[in-house]
Design a protein around this motif. Sequence first.
Motif, PDB file in Angstrom:
ATOM      1  N   ALA A   1       0.839  -1.204   0.000  1.00 56.45           N
ATOM      2  CA  ALA A   1       0.000   0.000   0.000  1.00 56.45           C
ATOM      3  C   ALA A   1       0.874   1.254   0.000  1.00 56.45           C
ATOM      4  O   ALA A   1       0.589   2.213  -0.730  1.00 56.45           O
ATOM      5  CB  ALA A   1      -0.927  -0.006   1.207  1.00 56.45           C
TER       6      ALA A   1
ATOM      7  N   ARG B   1      -4.041   1.190   3.232  1.00 59.33           N
ATOM      8  CA  ARG B   1      -4.030  -0.278   3.265  1.00 59.33           C
ATOM      9  C   ARG B   1      -5.412  -0.859   2.963  1.00 59.33           C
ATOM     10  O   ARG B   1      -5.535  -1.837   2.237  1.00 59.33           O
ATOM     11  CB  ARG B   1      -3.554  -0.767   4.632  1.00 59.33           C
ATOM     12  CG  ARG B   1      -3.517  -2.283   4.749  1.00 59.33           C
ATOM     13  CD  ARG B   1      -3.269  -2.736   6.166  1.00 59.33           C
ATOM     14  NE  ARG B   1      -4.187  -2.176   7.138  1.00 59.33           N
ATOM     15  CZ  ARG B   1      -5.429  -2.647   7.366  1.00 59.33           C
ATOM     16  NH1 ARG B   1      -5.888  -3.652   6.677  1.00 59.33           N
ATOM     17  NH2 ARG B   1      -6.195  -2.067   8.263  1.00 59.33           N
TER      18      ARG B   1
ATOM     19  N   LEU C   1      -6.463  -1.813  -0.545  1.00 53.47           N
ATOM     20  CA  LEU C   1      -6.057  -3.123  -1.074  1.00 53.47           C
ATOM     21  C   LEU C   1      -6.839  -4.258  -0.435  1.00 53.47           C
ATOM     22  O   LEU C   1      -7.208  -5.215  -1.109  1.00 53.47           O
ATOM     23  CB  LEU C   1      -4.564  -3.354  -0.834  1.00 53.47           C
ATOM     24  CG  LEU C   1      -3.628  -2.474  -1.636  1.00 53.47           C
ATOM     25  CD1 LEU C   1      -2.188  -2.693  -1.201  1.00 53.47           C
ATOM     26  CD2 LEU C   1      -3.769  -2.749  -3.117  1.00 53.47           C
TER      27      LEU C   1
END
Length: 67
Positions: free
Chosen positions: A22, A29, A32
């Motif tokens: 990320a 994060r 993702l």
Amino acid sequence: MDRIFSDTPARSDGPWTIVALAAEAGVPRNALTQRHPDLRNEFYDRVRARGQTPDHEKRLRRQITKL
């Protein structure tokens, strides 16, 4: 992914983790893990293909061993 796996990270410290991926991509994060699970799964598949165990799997195994 390519920068992480070639050991030339530009924006992270280079571990094979979703957090580092990320950071390399310049996205949070959760982008993702929640919005792009296909990229997350591809990353984990590539980690496994290189003979490593993804960090989330290592943590779960330690937790199972504790229990």
